[in-house]
Design an enzyme around this catalytic site. Sequence first.
Site: not given
Ligand code: AGP
Length: 586
Positions: A2, A26, A69, A93-94, A459, A463, A466, A482, A581
Amino acid sequence: MCGIVGYLGKNAAPRIYAALKKLEYRGYDSAGIALLSDGKFTVRKKVGPVAGLKIADLAGNCGVGHTRWATHGAPTEQNAHPHVYGRFAVVHNGIIENYRTLKEECLARGEVFSSETDSEVIAHMLEHSYRGDLLEAVRAVTARLVGSYALAILCSDCPETVALAREKSPLIVGRGHVGLWCASDVPALAEKGMQLYPLGDGEFAVLHGDEAAFYDRDGAPLEKKPTLCDAARDTPEKGGFLHFMRKEIAEIPSVLRRRPHALTACGGFYEALCAAEHIGITACGTAYHAGLAAKYAFERLARMPCEVSFAGEYRYYEPIVPEKTLMLAVSQSGETADTIAAARLAKERGAVVAAVVNEEKSTLAALADFVVPVGAGREIAVAATKSYAAQVLTLDSMAASLAERRGLRGYGDLLKELPDLAEETLSVGEGVRAWVAHFLSARSVYFIGRGVDYAAALEGSLKLKEISYLPSEGYPASELKHGTLALIEAHTPVVAVLTSEALAEKTMNAVHEVTARGASVFLVTTVRACAETPGLAGAVLLPQCGDVFSPAISVIPLQLLAYYVSLARGNDPDRPRNLAKSVTVE
Ligand code: AGP
C-alpha cells in the site's frame, strides 16, 4: 504494501493522483482519493490501478490518497481507502492485528461498517475519541493499535490539516516549492530540492497550512532536520525500454561497474567482518537467493561458516546465535517486515547486525549496527533483477575480502571482470527469446543446478513464476531422482544452470535423465562442450566467469527468459498480480 499520500496546497487532486501513480509498486489492487473542502469530504475510489480514477471535478487544497495491496478484504471499491466515518477520512498502510477486538467495541456502540478492512476501525475509533484536539485523538487511538501503520488522516473539523502517525510502516513528510506532502516513499515526493523529513516509529506529525509540526510518542514536540531529495535518483524513467524490468536488467553491467568494493568505507564494517567467527544471512525472496549464492562464497573461499535463513522463519524457530556472529540482513527495500524483525531478534540475541540494502534511508538501515549499500540505484519493477546482481556482488566481495585477509587467495581480478562479463551475457542472453514458445503453455517448469548454480536456479524459477504465472520449481540437480523426476513428462521445460566445470558431469547426468523422459532441456552454461550436447532444446553459452561469483552473471538469461515469457503470455512484467515491491507486512 500500500502507498499513501497526503497533500496540502493548491489543486490537490491531480497532484495526489500523480504521486499515487509513483507508489503503485507498493500495490495496485485498488485506489482512492479523499479531498476536504468547506468541511466536507469528496471521495473517489476504483478497483485496479490508479489510472482512471475520476478526479477531474475534484476541487480542494487538502487531501489524502491510497493505492492498495489487499490484506483484509477483497480488492473491491468498498474496501478501497480512504475510509470515511463521521468527521474522519483515513488512509492506512500496514496491518492492525487487533482490529477484530476493536471492531467489536465499535459494533457494540451500534456503529455500522462499510468495508471488511482492518483499517476502517481507525476512522471509527477517531470519531469516538475526538474531543476537539486532533493530535490527542490520533495519539489515543494509535495507543490502542497493535500491528503496523502509516496513517494520513483528515478531520472535517480541521480545515487545511493532515494528521500523521507511523509505527513500523514508512512515512515521510516533504516540503516542496509549493505545498506540504506526506507519502510512503520518496518517489512520490521526487521534486528537485524537496525537503524530506522521515517519521520514526511512534512519531506523529500535524501538517497545517504551510507548517509541519512533529511529535514523539509522548506528544512532546520534535525538531527534525530535513534532507534534500535527489530528484535524479528518485524519478527513474523507462529510458526507451518498454518496461522497467527490462531496463533494470540492462543496467546490471553498469550497476556492477559502479559498485564500490571498498567495504572499509562502511564505517567500521570491515573490522566487524574480520572479527566475526560466524556469518548469518537473513532475507526474503530474491534477497534470500542472493544470500544462498553468497553462502558458497563465504564457505568455499573464506572458510567461514555461514547460515542462511528465510527471515520470516528465523523469527519463529528460536534461533541460536553463536558468539561473534555477524548477521547480514539483506533487503533491496530495507522495508521488508520479516527481515526487519529477524534483524532485531538477531541483535537482541547478541549478533552484530549489518543491513545490506539498496535503500540506505530505510527502516532496516536505521536499526542496524552497520549499513552496507549495494548501490543498484532505485529499482521500480516488482521483480528484483539488478538488485539481485548487486547483492550477490556485495556479499561475494565480503567473502573475497575475508579470504584475502585470511591469506587464502585474492579474488580482486575476478571481481573486476564481472561488469564486462555481464555486458557480454546481456547480449548472448537474448538467445532465450527463441525458447519462449516452449514455455507458453507448460504445466510446470523446473530449474536445476548444483552448488552455486542451484542458488541461481532458485532465483530463475522465482522470476519466472512471479511474472509469467507458470508453476515453476528450483531444485538441486542431485535431488530430482528423489521424487521430482516423477513430474517430468514429454516437453516439460527444464532449465539447467551449469557454471562449475568440476560439477559439469554431475549436472549433465541429471540433464540426460530428464531428456530420456521427454523433457525439453535448456542449458545456461559456461562449458562449451556441454552447450553443444546433442538433444538440447536450447543453450546459452555464457562467457567464462568461473563458478565462484557466477550467479550475478548466470541469472541474466534467466531474468530475460522470465521477462519474454511474461510478455508473450500478455502479462505486465512490471506489475505482477497479487504482488507488491515492498512487503511491509508480516
Ligand atoms: C523479487 O522478485 C520479489 N519481488 C521478492 O521476492 C523480493 O525479493 C522480496 O520480497 C524481498 O524484498 P526486499 O529485498 O525488499 O527485502
